[in-house]
Write a protein that holds these residues in place. Structure first.
Motif, mmCIF file in Angstrom:
data_model
loop_
_atom_site.group_PDB
_atom_site.id
_atom_site.type_symbol
_atom_site.label_atom_id
_atom_site.label_comp_id
_atom_site.label_asym_id
_atom_site.label_seq_id
_atom_site.Cartn_x
_atom_site.Cartn_y
_atom_site.Cartn_z
ATOM 1 N N ALA A 169 0.841 -1.195 0.000
ATOM 2 C CA ALA A 169 0.000 0.000 0.000
ATOM 3 C C ALA A 169 0.880 1.252 0.000
ATOM 4 N N HIS A 170 0.781 2.038 -1.056
ATOM 5 C CA HIS A 170 1.547 3.273 -1.191
ATOM 6 C C HIS A 170 0.662 4.456 -0.819
ATOM 7 N N GLY A 171 1.147 5.669 -1.076
ATOM 8 C CA GLY A 171 0.383 6.881 -0.804
ATOM 9 C C GLY A 171 -0.407 7.325 -2.011
ATOM 10 N N THR A 172 -1.032 8.482 -1.896
ATOM 11 C CA THR A 172 -1.834 9.006 -2.999
ATOM 12 C C THR A 172 -0.972 9.597 -4.105
ATOM 13 N N VAL A 173 0.183 10.143 -3.736
ATOM 14 C CA VAL A 173 1.084 10.763 -4.704
ATOM 15 C C VAL A 173 2.413 10.017 -4.763
ATOM 16 N N GLN A 197 9.861 0.179 2.544
ATOM 17 C CA GLN A 197 9.051 -1.037 2.495
ATOM 18 C C GLN A 197 9.667 -2.141 3.347
ATOM 19 N N ALA A 198 10.979 -2.299 3.259
ATOM 20 C CA ALA A 198 11.652 -3.337 4.043
ATOM 21 C C ALA A 198 11.497 -3.080 5.534
ATOM 22 N N ALA A 199 11.619 -1.829 5.954
ATOM 23 C CA ALA A 199 11.471 -1.496 7.376
ATOM 24 C C ALA A 199 10.046 -1.772 7.850
ATOM 25 N N LEU A 200 9.072 -1.475 7.020
ATOM 26 C CA LEU A 200 7.680 -1.691 7.402
ATOM 27 C C LEU A 200 7.320 -3.172 7.443
ATOM 28 N N ARG A 201 8.041 -3.973 6.698
ATOM 29 C CA ARG A 201 7.802 -5.421 6.709
ATOM 30 C C ARG A 201 8.622 -6.141 7.778
ATOM 31 N N SER A 202 9.546 -5.432 8.420
ATOM 32 C CA SER A 202 10.505 -6.093 9.311
ATOM 33 C C SER A 202 9.958 -6.445 10.685
ATOM 34 N N LEU A 241 -0.237 -2.008 10.653
ATOM 35 C CA LEU A 241 -0.480 -0.618 11.046
ATOM 36 C C LEU A 241 -0.374 0.300 9.834
ATOM 37 N N TRP A 242 0.630 0.062 9.000
ATOM 38 C CA TRP A 242 0.816 0.847 7.776
ATOM 39 C C TRP A 242 -0.405 0.721 6.870
ATOM 40 N N GLU A 243 -0.855 -0.502 6.675
ATOM 41 C CA GLU A 243 -1.999 -0.747 5.801
ATOM 42 C C GLU A 243 -3.286 -0.183 6.383
ATOM 43 N N GLY A 244 -3.324 0.015 7.702
ATOM 44 C CA GLY A 244 -4.485 0.596 8.354
ATOM 45 C C GLY A 244 -4.580 2.107 8.211
ATOM 46 N N LEU A 245 -3.509 2.733 7.755
ATOM 47 C CA LEU A 245 -3.534 4.169 7.519
ATOM 48 C C LEU A 245 -4.336 4.488 6.264
ATOM 49 N N PRO A 282 -4.742 6.339 2.621
ATOM 50 C CA PRO A 282 -3.740 6.629 1.589
ATOM 51 C C PRO A 282 -3.057 7.987 1.808
ATOM 52 N N LEU A 283 -3.797 8.972 2.310
ATOM 53 C CA LEU A 283 -3.187 10.282 2.590
ATOM 54 C C LEU A 283 -2.205 10.194 3.754
ATOM 55 N N GLY A 284 -2.538 9.408 4.757
ATOM 56 C CA GLY A 284 -1.619 9.225 5.888
ATOM 57 C C GLY A 284 -0.328 8.554 5.439
ATOM 58 N N ARG A 285 -0.449 7.507 4.627
ATOM 59 C CA ARG A 285 0.747 6.850 4.093
ATOM 60 C C ARG A 285 1.550 7.826 3.249
ATOM 61 N N ASN A 286 0.852 8.637 2.464
ATOM 62 C CA ASN A 286 1.515 9.606 1.602
ATOM 63 C C ASN A 286 2.347 10.597 2.420
ATOM 64 N N GLU A 287 1.820 11.042 3.566
ATOM 65 C CA GLU A 287 2.546 11.999 4.404
ATOM 66 C C GLU A 287 3.855 11.387 4.910
ATOM 67 N N PHE A 288 3.806 10.146 5.375
ATOM 68 C CA PHE A 288 5.026 9.484 5.845
ATOM 69 C C PHE A 288 6.031 9.325 4.701
ATOM 70 N N ILE A 289 5.553 8.898 3.540
ATOM 71 C CA ILE A 289 6.459 8.695 2.406
ATOM 72 C C ILE A 289 7.094 10.020 1.988
ATOM 73 N N CYS A 290 6.292 11.076 1.904
ATOM 74 C CA CYS A 290 6.822 12.385 1.518
ATOM 75 C C CYS A 290 7.885 12.850 2.506
ATOM 76 N N TRP A 291 7.625 12.648 3.786
ATOM 77 C CA TRP A 291 8.572 13.036 4.840
ATOM 78 C C TRP A 291 9.895 12.304 4.659
ATOM 79 N N VAL A 292 9.832 11.002 4.404
ATOM 80 C CA VAL A 292 11.051 10.216 4.187
ATOM 81 C C VAL A 292 11.753 10.684 2.916
ATOM 82 N N GLU A 293 11.005 10.865 1.846
ATOM 83 C CA GLU A 293 11.583 11.265 0.562
ATOM 84 C C GLU A 293 12.194 12.664 0.596
ATOM 85 N N ASP A 294 11.734 13.506 1.491
ATOM 86 C CA ASP A 294 12.232 14.880 1.583
ATOM 87 C C ASP A 294 13.633 14.961 2.195
#
Length: 99
Positions: free
Chosen positions: A6-10, A18-23, A30-34, A36-48
């Motif tokens: 499950a990725h984000g909206t953008v 992904q590896a850390a979330l599967r570890s 918990l990740w899948e329970g977020l 799509p916008l919530g997942r997107n915020e975490f991904i954007c934060w990491v990518e920034d």
């Protein structure tokens, strides 16, 4: 997109995130329970992150915050890459214009 993840909206989660979330037990659920916008915020934060060490710290913090029950990254003003809404004034000034 990676099948079955499950990725984000953008943004799409990188292989390292992904590896850390599967570890850890239950972290992926918990990740899948977020939303799509919530997942997107975490991904954007990491990518920034500009440096690999910062990216790694943010990935680790993502797992910690999920385990703490957080739905969005702490102290993150929000993704500026979304096309469904205009960035707020703070986002525009700090994240886009870099003032």
């Amino acid at each position: 997109m990676t099948a079955g993840f499950a990725h984000g909206t953008v943004h799409e989660a990188g292989q390292d995130l992904q590896a850390a979330l599967r570890s850890g037990p239950g972290v992926l659920a918990l990740w899948e329970g977020l939303t799509p916008l919530g997942r997107n915020e975490f991904i954007c934060w990491v990518e920034d992150a500009k440096q690999p060490a910062t990216r790694q710290r943010r990935i680790e913090r993502t797992v910690e915050e999920l385990m703490e029950g957080k739905k969005r990254p702490c102290c993150w003003p929000g993704c500026i890459h979304r096309t469904d809404k205009a960035p707020g004034r703070w986002q525009q000034a700090v994240l886009i214009d870099r003032k």
